[in-house]
Enzyme design. Structure first.
Site, mmCIF file in Angstrom:
data_model
loop_
_atom_site.group_PDB
_atom_site.id
_atom_site.type_symbol
_atom_site.label_atom_id
_atom_site.label_comp_id
_atom_site.label_asym_id
_atom_site.label_seq_id
_atom_site.Cartn_x
_atom_site.Cartn_y
_atom_site.Cartn_z
ATOM 1 N N ARG A 172 -9.930 -4.823 5.602
ATOM 2 C CA ARG A 172 -9.281 -3.971 4.601
ATOM 3 C C ARG A 172 -9.860 -4.273 3.220
ATOM 4 O O ARG A 172 -10.087 -3.361 2.421
ATOM 5 C CB ARG A 172 -7.768 -4.177 4.604
ATOM 6 N N CYS A 230 -1.720 -8.173 -2.219
ATOM 7 C CA CYS A 230 -1.942 -7.747 -0.839
ATOM 8 C C CYS A 230 -1.821 -6.235 -0.810
ATOM 9 O O CYS A 230 -2.290 -5.551 -1.713
ATOM 10 C CB CYS A 230 -0.958 -8.430 0.102
#
Length: 275
Positions: A172, A230
């Site tokens: 990611r 995050c």
């Protein structure tokens, strides 16, 4: 006080003269709601806390899990029996993210004695209960500011002047996949530091010296100014917890990638390089 507690230590403290308040924070994005699992079996006396309803505000431009309304959060904590002078232990299903979110919020809001059950419920080898507890109301009143936070501008600046860690999976970070948010990649200048590398195969945190060595390799030692983000500010709390175990203070960017990408004018980097 340590940031984590072992199952054996919790078992001893729970039978002592001054047992901690125990909170069950079972939550995983995309998985069934945690309450049915809690009702089927939880650590005796533990109170269920709903992460999305009580540990986060409504999703929007501030991200998928913005900081909760303080009145909502405080009411939930007091109903669970949380008091300023009584220690708290939080646990989840074993991933550590949800429990760390509760740990971080309570510490940020001024509670002095909060620990996460190392390894989560899977580490607990004592009895489980299906009976709902009836705790006496607590007196905890959130007073935010005890832990540092970053907004989007602050995160961008820290990525240039300090160390900004991206707690998501490496793919990611690189922008190869993005299963949740509309844009793939990372904040320019941030370093990839997946939370999976903070724990062993059982989900327990690595020893403090091993965690310190990991973060030193990333440049995030005790002398550095460190921040973490995050996807939505949940798994980043686990990284803040791991840093705390290693003795390294760090700031949380609560809005994280979901807030960052809500503004199309903000830059995005892809690939393994920070920039």
């Amino acid at each position: 006080m340590n940031a984590i507690i072992s199952a054996s230590e919790l078992a001893v403290e729970s039978t002592g003269d001054y047992p901690p308040v125990v909170l069950d924070i079972r939550y995983q994005m995309g998985a069934p709601h945690g309450r049915p699992a809690y009702e089927a079996g939880h650590i005796p006396g533990a109170v269920f806390i709903d992460l999305e309803a009580e540990l986060a505000g409504p999703p929007g431009s501030g991200g998928r899990h913005p900081l909760p309304d303080l009145e909502v959060f405080g009411t939930a904590m007091r109903a669970a029996g949380v008091s300023a002078a009584r220690p708290v232990v939080v646990y989840d299903g074993g991933q550590g993210w949800a429990a760390a979110r509760a740990w971080w919020l309570l510490r940020w809001a001024g509670h002095p004695a909060v620990r996460v059950l190392d390894g989560g419920l899977a580490a607990w080898d004592g009895p489980l209960s299906s009976s709902p507890p009836s705790p006496a109301p607590g007196d905890f009143v959130p007073v935010p500011g005890a832990l540092p936070v970053l907004d989007a501008d602050g995160a961008a600046a820290l990525a240039r002047t300090g160390v900004l860690l991206d707690a998501r999976a490496a793919e990611r970070y690189r922008g190869e996949v993005e299963p949740i948010d509309p844009v793939a990649g990372h904040i320019p200048g941030a370093l990839s530091a997946p939370t999976s590398e903070n724990v062993d195969a059982t989900g327990r945190f690595l020893p403090p010296d091993a965690l310190a060595a990991r973060f030193e390799r990333l440049g995030a030692g005790v002398a550095a100014e460190v921040g973490v983000y995050c996807g939505s500010g949940v798994s980043a709390a686990q990284q803040i917890l791991a840093l705390a175990v290693a003795g390294i203070p760090a700031a949380l960017y609560p809005g994280s990638w979901s807030e960052w990408t809500a503004d199309p004018s903000r830059p995005v980097a892809t690939g393994p390089s920070p920039r």
